[in-house]
Design a protein around this motif. Structure first.
Motif, PDB file in Angstrom:
ATOM      1  N   GLY A  24       0.796  -1.217   0.000  1.00 21.86           N
ATOM      2  CA  GLY A  24       0.000   0.000   0.000  1.00 21.86           C
ATOM      3  C   GLY A  24       0.830   1.268   0.000  1.00 21.86           C
ATOM      4  N   GLY A  26       2.605   4.194  -1.197  1.00 21.94           N
ATOM      5  CA  GLY A  26       2.499   4.910  -2.457  1.00 21.94           C
ATOM      6  C   GLY A  26       3.819   5.175  -3.143  1.00 21.94           C
ATOM      7  N   GLU A  30       4.398   0.834  -9.513  1.00 22.21           N
ATOM      8  CA  GLU A  30       3.360  -0.125  -9.882  1.00 22.21           C
ATOM      9  C   GLU A  30       3.982  -1.391 -10.470  1.00 22.21           C
ATOM     10  OE1 GLU A  30       0.188  -0.082  -9.254  1.00 22.21           O
ATOM     11  OE2 GLU A  30       0.180   1.924  -8.376  1.00 22.21           O
ATOM     12  N   GLY A  55      -3.473   2.089   2.646  1.00 22.66           N
ATOM     13  CA  GLY A  55      -3.053   2.930   1.538  1.00 22.66           C
ATOM     14  C   GLY A  55      -3.579   2.473   0.191  1.00 22.66           C
ATOM     15  N   GLU A  56      -2.649   2.222  -0.737  1.00 21.36           N
ATOM     16  CA  GLU A  56      -3.000   1.860  -2.106  1.00 21.36           C
ATOM     17  C   GLU A  56      -3.258   0.366  -2.288  1.00 21.36           C
ATOM     18  OE1 GLU A  56      -3.178   4.056  -4.952  1.00 21.36           O
ATOM     19  OE2 GLU A  56      -3.378   5.385  -3.218  1.00 21.36           O
ATOM     20  N   SER A  57      -3.265  -0.389  -1.205  1.00 20.73           N
ATOM     21  CA  SER A  57      -3.257  -1.847  -1.296  1.00 20.73           C
ATOM     22  C   SER A  57      -4.453  -2.432  -2.045  1.00 20.73           C
ATOM     23  CB  SER A  57      -3.181  -2.448   0.108  1.00 20.73           C
ATOM     24  OG  SER A  57      -3.116  -3.852   0.051  1.00 20.73           O
ATOM     25  N   ARG A  59      -6.546  -1.049  -4.147  1.00 28.36           N
ATOM     26  CA  ARG A  59      -6.527  -0.658  -5.559  1.00 28.36           C
ATOM     27  C   ARG A  59      -5.489  -1.455  -6.338  1.00 28.36           C
ATOM     28  NH1 ARG A  59      -3.547   2.020  -8.870  1.00 28.36           N
ATOM     29  NH2 ARG A  59      -2.092   2.715  -7.266  1.00 28.36           N
ATOM     30  N   ARG A  60      -4.330  -1.662  -5.736  1.00 26.68           N
ATOM     31  CA  ARG A  60      -3.270  -2.381  -6.431  1.00 26.68           C
ATOM     32  C   ARG A  60      -3.594  -3.862  -6.591  1.00 26.68           C
ATOM     33  NH1 ARG A  60       1.940   0.892  -3.816  1.00 26.68           N
ATOM     34  NH2 ARG A  60       2.226   2.238  -5.660  1.00 26.68           N
ATOM     35  N   LEU A 103     -12.599  -1.197  -5.857  1.00 27.33           N
ATOM     36  CA  LEU A 103     -11.150  -1.047  -5.931  1.00 27.33           C
ATOM     37  C   LEU A 103     -10.464  -2.345  -6.359  1.00 27.33           C
ATOM     38  CD1 LEU A 103     -10.546   1.086  -2.719  1.00 27.33           C
ATOM     39  CD2 LEU A 103     -10.092   1.807  -5.069  1.00 27.33           C
TER      40      LEU A 103
END
Length: 292
Positions: A24, A26, A30, A55-57, A59-60, A103
């Protein structure tokens, strides 16, 4: 890879799961994240555990793993952090599930946990009702709880919840006797987090203020020393303990991922080593509660 039934849910999970908190961050590229999560899946890891707060977890996971969704078990955690909605309310549970589905690019989530939800909230029942409704509607397969101590013990008795997650490691063993046997009896799947205990053995001196400090103090009190085999020993202790469906270890380092997989391939620890670890904890336990 070894696979275990997740309680009575009707699906299996890899004994080693992927803790997706670290991805996550940032600042990670990617390409790097996509490489590490697919390397994990290629090696047979099926359980990917994330949370709204990572965090971005989420979505990723959606971006890099949705193409292989049918082969994976996705686990997340909800209950907080949506603008305009009160934390730990009925509405925020459902909204959190909907956002996580979007997400992660999926129309259902296998396991959804209440993320360290306070016991008084659990006792009111509103959040449990929301999870159960989402399950009945097919949005989630298993309603679960992630947390420690009194709230965990309350959750273990809930008929609504089919899964639990808590810290289980060499330095955090109380649930092995107090929670896991009952969970197994009641058909609940069990995810062990922090199997490496925040890796306290990497510190020569007490890491004051660091994430590993509490476990470092316990490690010193217990008097155990596995030298260069600490990581392997700790991971095998947790992964193969009776009642554990999967243990989740997070990393963004491919070398560490491969080392964790190699440790799992060796199977359970010898009984005498498990007994040594269990006895050291029981002898030196100073009201060592679960680390949140």
């Amino acid at each position: 890879m070894i696979y275990n039934l997740f309680g009575s849910a009707g699906f299996t999970v890899s004994v080693l799961g992927f803790g997706a908190g670290e991805i996550g961050d940032g600042s990670l590229s990617e390409d790097h994240v996509g490489s590490i999560v697919n390397q994990a899946a290629d090696a047979g890891i099926t359980l990917f555990d994330t949370a709204r707060g990572y965090g971005e977890s989420e979505r990723r996971i959606g971006r890099h793993l949705s193409w292989r969704r049918k082969d994976l078990i996705l686990s997340t955690k909800v209950g907080y952090g949506i603008h305009g909605l009160a934390d730990w309310s009925y509405d925020i549970i459902l909204a959190g599930i909907h956002e996580a589905m979007a997400l992660m690019r999926t129309d259902y989530i296998d396991i959804v946990h209440l993320h360290s939800c306070p016991i008084e909230v659990l006792q009111r029942g509103e959040v449990l009702h929301a999870l159960d409704q989402a399950r009945q509607q097919g949005k989630i397969r298993v309603a679960a709880y992630s947390g420690e101590n009194e709230a965990l013990r309350f959750a273990a008795e809930s008929a609504v919840l089919g899964g639990l997650q808590s810290s289980v490691n060499v330095f955090d063993q109380r649930v092995i006797d107090e929670v896991i046997p009952g969970a197994v009896k009641n058909g609940k799947g069990y995810i062990a987090k922090r199997p490496l205990g925040n890796i306290p053995w990497k510190y020569t001196d007490q890491p004051v203020g660091a994430y590993a400090e509490t476990y470092w103090l316990r490690m010193k009190a217990m008097g155990l020393d596995f030298g260069s085999q600490w990581t392997e020993t700790a991971l095998r202790f947790t992964a193969f303990h009776t009642g554990i469906s999967s243990c989740i270890a997070g990393t963004t380092n491919p070398v560490n991922l491969m080392a964790n997989l190699a440790a799992i391939e060796k199977g359970p620890l010898p009984n005498e080593v498990v007994s040594q670890i269990r006895q050291a904890f029981k002898t030196h336990d100073q009201n060592w509660t679960g680390e949140v």
